[in-house]
Every structure is written in structure tokens, then in C-alpha cells.
Design a protein around this motif. Sequence first.
Motif, PDB file in Angstrom:
ATOM      1  N   VAL A  61     -20.359  -4.797   1.455  1.00 33.17           N
ATOM      2  CA  VAL A  61     -19.784  -5.001   2.792  1.00 33.17           C
ATOM      3  C   VAL A  61     -20.017  -6.429   3.246  1.00 33.17           C
ATOM      4  N   LEU A  62     -19.074  -6.963   3.984  1.00 32.66           N
ATOM      5  CA  LEU A  62     -19.231  -8.269   4.608  1.00 32.66           C
ATOM      6  C   LEU A  62     -19.311  -8.024   6.114  1.00 32.66           C
ATOM      7  N   VAL A  63     -20.451  -8.344   6.690  1.00 36.18           N
ATOM      8  CA  VAL A  63     -20.646  -8.111   8.121  1.00 36.18           C
ATOM      9  C   VAL A  63     -21.181  -9.391   8.736  1.00 36.18           C
ATOM     10  N   ASP A  64     -20.555  -9.848   9.796  1.00 38.46           N
ATOM     11  CA  ASP A  64     -21.011 -11.060  10.476  1.00 38.46           C
ATOM     12  C   ASP A  64     -21.202 -12.216   9.499  1.00 38.46           C
ATOM     13  N   GLY A  65     -20.386 -12.237   8.452  1.00 37.78           N
ATOM     14  CA  GLY A  65     -20.423 -13.366   7.533  1.00 37.78           C
ATOM     15  C   GLY A  65     -21.517 -13.347   6.485  1.00 37.78           C
ATOM     16  N   ALA A  66     -22.148 -12.177   6.259  1.00 34.78           N
ATOM     17  CA  ALA A  66     -23.129 -12.061   5.173  1.00 34.78           C
ATOM     18  C   ALA A  66     -22.855 -10.778   4.413  1.00 34.78           C
ATOM     19  N   TRP A  67     -23.313 -10.758   3.161  1.00 36.79           N
ATOM     20  CA  TRP A  67     -23.067  -9.595   2.305  1.00 36.79           C
ATOM     21  C   TRP A  67     -24.225  -8.603   2.347  1.00 36.79           C
ATOM     22  N   ARG A  97     -25.997 -20.658   8.352  1.00 39.72           N
ATOM     23  CA  ARG A  97     -25.455 -21.751   9.171  1.00 39.72           C
ATOM     24  C   ARG A  97     -23.987 -21.508   9.453  1.00 39.72           C
ATOM     25  N   GLU A  98     -23.303 -20.995   8.439  1.00 40.45           N
ATOM     26  CA  GLU A  98     -21.906 -20.639   8.705  1.00 40.45           C
ATOM     27  C   GLU A  98     -21.593 -19.330   7.995  1.00 40.45           C
ATOM     28  N   PRO A  99     -20.610 -18.571   8.514  1.00 41.76           N
ATOM     29  CA  PRO A  99     -20.343 -17.262   7.923  1.00 41.76           C
ATOM     30  C   PRO A  99     -19.586 -17.390   6.606  1.00 41.76           C
ATOM     31  N   ILE A 100     -19.777 -16.391   5.749  1.00 42.37           N
ATOM     32  CA  ILE A 100     -18.972 -16.294   4.535  1.00 42.37           C
ATOM     33  C   ILE A 100     -17.619 -15.724   4.937  1.00 42.37           C
ATOM     34  N   VAL A 101     -16.536 -16.339   4.453  1.00 38.75           N
ATOM     35  CA  VAL A 101     -15.194 -15.807   4.697  1.00 38.75           C
ATOM     36  C   VAL A 101     -14.500 -15.628   3.348  1.00 38.75           C
ATOM     37  N   LEU A 102     -13.491 -14.779   3.348  1.00 45.34           N
ATOM     38  CA  LEU A 102     -12.803 -14.479   2.097  1.00 45.34           C
ATOM     39  C   LEU A 102     -11.354 -14.961   2.153  1.00 45.34           C
ATOM     40  N   ALA A 103     -10.871 -15.515   1.042  1.00 39.45           N
ATOM     41  CA  ALA A 103      -9.457 -15.897   0.958  1.00 39.45           C
ATOM     42  C   ALA A 103      -8.601 -14.633   1.006  1.00 39.45           C
ATOM     43  N   ASP A 104      -7.428 -14.767   1.577  1.00 44.47           N
ATOM     44  CA  ASP A 104      -6.540 -13.599   1.689  1.00 44.47           C
ATOM     45  C   ASP A 104      -6.017 -13.179   0.337  1.00 44.47           C
ATOM     46  N   ILE A 105      -5.818 -11.882   0.190  1.00 40.91           N
ATOM     47  CA  ILE A 105      -5.116 -11.391  -0.993  1.00 40.91           C
ATOM     48  C   ILE A 105      -4.140 -10.307  -0.551  1.00 40.91           C
ATOM     49  N   LYS A 106      -3.273  -9.920  -1.453  1.00 42.60           N
ATOM     50  CA  LYS A 106      -2.276  -8.898  -1.108  1.00 42.60           C
ATOM     51  C   LYS A 106      -2.877  -7.504  -1.266  1.00 42.60           C
ATOM     52  N   ALA A 107      -2.494  -6.595  -0.388  1.00 46.87           N
ATOM     53  CA  ALA A 107      -2.867  -5.189  -0.573  1.00 46.87           C
ATOM     54  C   ALA A 107      -2.054  -4.656  -1.739  1.00 46.87           C
TER      55      ALA A 107
END
Lengths: 471, 452
Positions: A61-67, A97-107
Amino acid sequence: MPGDEGILFDILERAIEVGQNLGATYVELRGESGFNEYIKMDDSRVSALTQRIEQGVAVRVLVDGAWGFVSTGDLKSLDQAVKDATSMAKAAAPTRREPIVLADIKALEDVVEVKAQKDPRHVPIEEKIKYMSDMTNVIRDYDSRITAVSVTSRSASGEKYLVTSEGIRIQSQSLLVWTMPWVTGKEDTQLSAAREDISSTTQGWEFFEKIATPEAVGETVAKRVKLQLEGVSPKGGSYPCVLGGAVIGVLAHEALGHLAEADLTVNSAFNGKVGEVVASEGVSMTDDGTLTDPSASGTAKYDDEGVAPSRVEIIKDSVLTELLTNREYAAKVGQRTTGNAKAESYLYPPIIRMRNTFFDRGDLSEAELFEGIDFGYYCISFRGGQAQMNASFQVGIQEAYEIVNGEIGRPVKDLSISGIATDSLLKIDGVSKESFHMATGRCGKGQEAFISDGGPNIRFAQSGITFGGKS
Amino acid sequence: MTDEKQLLELCKYVVKSGLERGADAIEVLAQDQSQIDTDVELAQISSVNKSIATQIAIRVFVGKSMGSSFTNIPTHKATDEALELAINAAKVTTADEDWISFPEPQQYSTIEGLWDESVTKTDSSKVVEMTGELVAKAMKAEDGLMVTYGASGALQARVAYANSNGVVHAERGTGAWIVLAAIAQLESGVTPSIFSYDIRRGLGMDMEGTVDDLVSMIRLCKTKVEGKSGKHLMIFHPFAYSQIMNFTLLQSIRGDNVARGKSKIGDKIGDTVASEKVSIYDDGTIPRGMSTSVADDEGVPRQKTAVIEKGVLRSFLWDTYWANKVGVKSTGNARRNMRQGLVEISTTNLVIEPGDREIQDIISEVKDGYYIRNVQGAHSSNPESGDFSIVGNPAILIKDGKMLGQAEGLMISGNIYELLENVVEVAKTPLYLQSIIAPEIVVQDVSVIAKE
């Protein structure tokens, strides 16, 4: 059983909702169940024969920018696993310091079938044991100086379910057949050893009946031991050389490929070098997850984040062009997702792994490649290699020959090579257009992955590669 | 969480059920582990991870034929299914006329300190705090230092074993650790990756010591010097020589390799195989050792075995199968790979007898030599001949008693037996590492090829 997949997907999707309700930005569940088998034979005696039935789920899970990551074998408490993962991520998030974000992908939704002619799960054990004892006999019969033969084989066949909060729903089949003979030879007080490591992740037991037969594999490895026993000792130092076969592959994968894995690049010798010349003119190196031939052990239709693989031109015409990414690192480095996320099993989270990594063909003939080398080495098979993030590498060679006056000469024993790979790349002064070889293997990066690597024969100028021997 | 008594009851059930289903002999090893740890990427905590796993390995013999199976589901139903797989496999595989029996019941000793209650109270905020502190200390300690890996974790493990000869055993243990790896940017390129760790049975990690160890090595690596080819005096850190030994010497002292003619020292018990400064023990009972346990993976009591004493080869290491085959006693060195079902001979804690001088005093008297902190390529060594060719990474040049800087690409070739014979000194203070408790060693006349 047919219909069970629907139930399994439902269980996984319910768990996803639990995570979303607790505030997770992204929830991923990867469930597996399957059959795995390991057989080891030492000098024709079966020393291990284990079959296992195993199931488990990896929750990420990714929550608040951490795994948060939980691996569990208990399918009845998935909701709790998701809750644990969420609270763990929440504990880590404030420290960042900064959140982890994920690049978009297609469903997407898909069912991937890997059609084996002979599912290893249903091949009788007697047949598997016969394969290994036939190989043992081929090896022993090859040379009377061969003293010990161990053969290990593994097979796997199972189901994988990937469900995410972004609409990924993929059911796939996993398949593996793998064998590794390890052979020792002795002459007087001299002991030599060699191995072979060969696998398929797209074919079943038919791979061992048609391609990796006891004769083909056995003779290849026995020959290496013979050559080692008859070989001359290497001269230590710096010589021009031609690396080919599996050795050029391990250079591509081990010494260089890892530097282009985006999670490692920033701490490696490739840091800051995208867009710069990193190799001699005309040198290109690729990682391709789309290859379909049986030796492309790194290929899969989707990676473990649900991204389709692509062909990545890591080095294109001597310029470092593209890195290997997963969703997190694609966002971090500002590149496309390349479909390189893979996990060994539900016991691990997916990380960036290479798939099929190779140097591309060049423009010299084989004759031109060897011409002009008064003395050097030609290396084609290795026993183990290790590399560091500063591009320092070391590879143990188990099949090599002297090159004398442009001709391949005597076999060499107990040779190893080392160098700084980023420096070696700049010392390439010839790439063959004729030869090309891919070898299957396994990569360790905290977890195992099946891969393949290779390339054409490539010539390195003196000081590109250092040879280990007595000084 | 299953406790070890419940695990033992399950093992005893499987033994009984297996005998009823047609096994002639049976053994079961069950392990239950719960681990929590963190990952650091780019000097920030990226993930907190938890794994909950039960593993049950079953091995049966029908006559002299063996079959094994594994399941991760701790129920009677699942273990009965696994039993069917194992028994069916045994019925069709090759017989092993050399197999004699599983271990017989023996007395176990008590070893204090293997279970630390503080570990059971470790939750995600605790490991996040430990890792955060570790990374922050390291980054403050040195300019340009980049943390490439950091982690802390805590583990509780419970084990139970039962076999059809009446052996029953259960025990539990804990572990906690901090790990740090870092590099520093140079004008061109980066230093090698340096790592340091502390691992113990309970919390109360040595943060300062771990960070200091790493930072002092990074500082040295920031200076690049040129190495010189030839024969030199080498000081090896246990990280470095334990890797070389893992793939050479430690393979040659395995009883199975001795029996199969794959050991260069297989016929040398009683002979001098190393300098008299060298005494090496395999000690599975030392309380401070992380590989210590009361019994090995076949329920045989662990012991302290003298492998080399003052340079003389005294003993090899054995498990039950190979000890029976050759006519000696098991030394309690069986390790079972749960998923492969393979039982192999494995070292526990490698203990090297310390010498008289502290490492700083030894280094201050070296006119010309190298300090090797870690190596690359140990795993491509030739385990049968003992030949190796590795890269010292990092290799630190020592001149007139001072450690000057890092020599890149230093290739060291040799043979482990020559190396052991050339040991001139062992340092005084052992380092407590995961499976080795030993000081630095000093070796003369080591062949080195420097990068051109």
C-alpha cells in the motif's frame, strides 16, 4: 478449479477496499498459489526431492507517500494484513522529505496463459529422475577424469493474481523449468570445476526433451571441465581480448545493467550521465522484455505492477539513453514506465529487475575482430560474477582460450577477469556483426529473478579488461 | 503467532500420521517467523515491511528411498496433503543404500540469551525510529556521504523438530539489526559501497559504532591512490576473508565434500594446513553468536568443533547422513533448506582465535601493504582447488603506518591454503558479525595485480 478465480479475485478486491477506506492512495494485492519442485542428484544419488504446495499474498500500500508491505501465507486474514500495511506506511510517512508518487499507467484486465506442452507438475517423478541420471551418465562418459557430478533441477507451475486499486486485474500462469549441472574433474593434484545454468519460463518439460537435452547440456559442461584440466595457467595482467558467449552477457547484465536500474543509478557510476557518451562509437546495449524465443527467460506479458514490458535502449550509439524503471522511479526520474517491476514471489515486494539484456550487433566480421591481437584471451563462459555500484566487476571464467597472432589457441584454466565497466566500455574497439549468443541465468538483488543476457563477440583494447593469474 | 509448543504438537502429529500412511521413517521441522523491518532509498525511509510465515518441511523414507515436501499451511489437512506428496515421491525415487537413519535422541544443553523479550514489543514506529536515527547520524557525520541502503529490523523465530526415533525438540530465538551502506561522490565516479551493521539478540543497537565504522572507511575511500602489482602484505577484514573462505576452505571442511573427493584437504587430518597463528572453530553454542541454537536442523545438539588448531587440521564438519556413511559422529552442523528439502552441512559461527595486538597497533607498523575491507568475486572461486581471484573493493594502501587511500581495481589471486600458511598475525579484538566472530588477519606475500 474453474470458477475459483472469480472467488479469489473477489477476496483480493474486498481487501483493496479496506485499504482505500483507510486512506491509501494505492493498494496492490498479488496472490499466488502453485506447485514448486526441487530435485538434487549427487553422483547419481537423489539427495533432495521436495515438492511444495504453497500459497500466499503480497500486500503493498502507498499511504501518505510511503510504502507499507505485508507478506502472509494466511489467506483468511487479508483484511488485517492490509490494515497492518496501512498503519506501517503511516508510521514511515512523516519521516519523509517528500512523498513517493507513482507514474500513471492504464487500467487493464487480462488472463495470460503460458501454454506448456508438458506441465512439469504432471510429469512423473521417474521421468525427471531419469533426465538427471541420463545427464550424469553423459557427463561421466565424456572424460574419465571427471570425478563428481551434481545435477540440480527445479520446476514450477502455478497461478498468479494481481489486483490493484487502479483497475488492474490480471490472472497469469507461472512456469519454470531449470537445470544446473556442477562437475568436478581431477588429474593428479589438479582439481577443476565447471557448471551450466539453463532455464525456460515459457516452456514446460518439453524444453528438456527437445532443447536442453541430457546430451546437449551434459556435453557442454563436461567439455569445460576437460578444457580446464588441459588448460594453461593464465598470465596475470592487461591484454587485448575478445569476450563472447555468456561472458559478454554477464558484462551487459552484471557490470553495466545494474547501473541502469533507476533505483540504483543515482548511487552508481551512471549517475547524471543520461544523454552522455558512455561507450566507444557504435556500441549499443538493450534490455528487452518483449522477446519471445524460448531462451528469453526474462520475458513476461506484464510486469508485477501490471505494466506491459518494452524494449529499452539503455545505451544507443554510445550514448546512455534510457534507464529501467518501475512506476515509482519512472515518476522520480521523469521517464516512461518500462515494465521492469518484478517480485520473486509473494514473499517479496516488486523491484526493478532486468529481463533480457544484451549488447547489440556491430559491423566487424569475426576475422576482423581477432585480427591484430598478437597475444590476448577469448572468454566465452563464466562461473560467477559480481559487480559494484562504482562499476567495479569481477567474473570467474570457466571456458577461455589464448589468442595468438589472431588465432584461437590453447584453452586456459583458473582465469578471472575484472575491471571498471564504465572504463571497459570506452575501450571497446570492435563489435562483431556475425556472432550472437544469449544465455539464461539468475540474478540476485535480494530476491531471485530469471533472466537472460548476451551479445555478439566484442573486442576490448589492452587495459579494458584485467586478467587474474599469478603475477 | 504459533508458539513453539504448538509447533511441536503439529510436528508430532505429522510423525504419527506419516507412519500410519506408510512411511518407515519420518522427520518434521517446523519454523514460525515474524519479522518487521524498514527499507531506505535515497536516504529516506521508503517502506516498512512485515512478513509472517510458517514453514513445515517433511522428509520420509520408504525403505531406503526418500521423499520430501513442504507446506506453509499449519493445519492437519495441509500437512496430510504434503505427507501424501512426500510418500508418493519416496515410492518412485532411487533408493539410497547408504542411508542409515535419522538422528537418535540426545541430551540438549541450555543456552542463555537467545530470546530477548524487547523484540516482541517492536512495532513499526520503533523500527522507523531506529532507521531514521541511523540515517540521520550517518549523513551528519561526513560531507558528501550518500546513504544507499539503510535498514533496521526485528525477528522472532520459533522452531520445533520431531522424528520417528523419538527425537523431540523446540526452541525459540530473536534477532534485531541495523544495517547501513553508503558511498561518497568523487570528482569522477563514486567510492565503492561501504557497509556496516550491528546484529544482536535484542534491541540496544550500537548506533555510534556502526556509523563510525562506516564513515571512517568512506573517508579513506575518498582519496584514490595507485596500487602496485607484486607480492604484498595484506590485512584482511573479516568481511573480506570470510567471503573467500565461504567459497573455498569452508567447502573443503564439509564432510560430504571430503567423502566425495572434492576437498583438497580431505586426507590431511593431523597435518599442518595453516600457520601456527591460525586457530579456527565452528561454534554453534557461543551465546553471542547469531547462528547459535540448541539443536541443528535435524534435532542434533550443537557443539564447538575445533577445525584448525594452531595450524593443524583437526576435524571436518558433519551432519547425520554423512557421519553415518563415513563412520563418525554428527558435529551438529545440519542445515535444512526448507523449500528445497535439502539437508546440507553448514558452518554455524566461524570463530577465529584472537592474537595479541590491536589492529591500530598492527597497522602503525606496516611499511608497505594493503588493508582489504571487502572483496568482489569470491563466489567464482574454485571450491575444490581453493584457488581464488578477487578484487579488493575497497583496498586501502598502507604506507609507513598510515592508511592513505583507495586503490581501485586491485586484483588479488591466490590459493586459500597458501594464504592460511602465510598468516603472520591475527588481531586482538574480534568483530561480532552475522556468522563470524573474528578479528582482522595479516597475511604476507599475497599476489596482487593493480589496474593499469
